[in-house]
Design a protein around this motif. Structure first.
Motif: not given
Length: 81
Positions: A59-81
């Protein structure tokens, strides 16, 4: 919204917000007919992350998947804290 405005909103969302819209689009696709949401428990499953990675690359071939996964993990970790 017009398709061109929606596309611009999605494009800008990657720079100014957590990747909520990409996750929402993914949840909508995999949970047809259900509430399009993902729990942290679901997100932690390796198979779901693989499916998201495949969806995201398609869906988003020009976007950096690694950066998105890091952002999601940061978001999930922050919300869980």
């Amino acid at each position: 919204l017009s398709p061109s405005l929606y596309k611009r909103l999605i494009e800008n969302s990657f720079y100014y917000a957590p990747p909520y819209l990409a996750l929402y689009a993914f949840a909508k696709e995999i949970k047809q007919g259900e509430l399009p949401s993902l729990t942290v428990l679901e997100w932690e499953q390796a198979d779901l992350k693989k499916r998201f990675a495949d969806f995201f690359k398609k869906r988003y071939p020009d976007k950096d998947l690694g950066e998105i996964l890091k952002a999601i993990q940061k978001w999930v970790s922050h919300k869980a804290a």
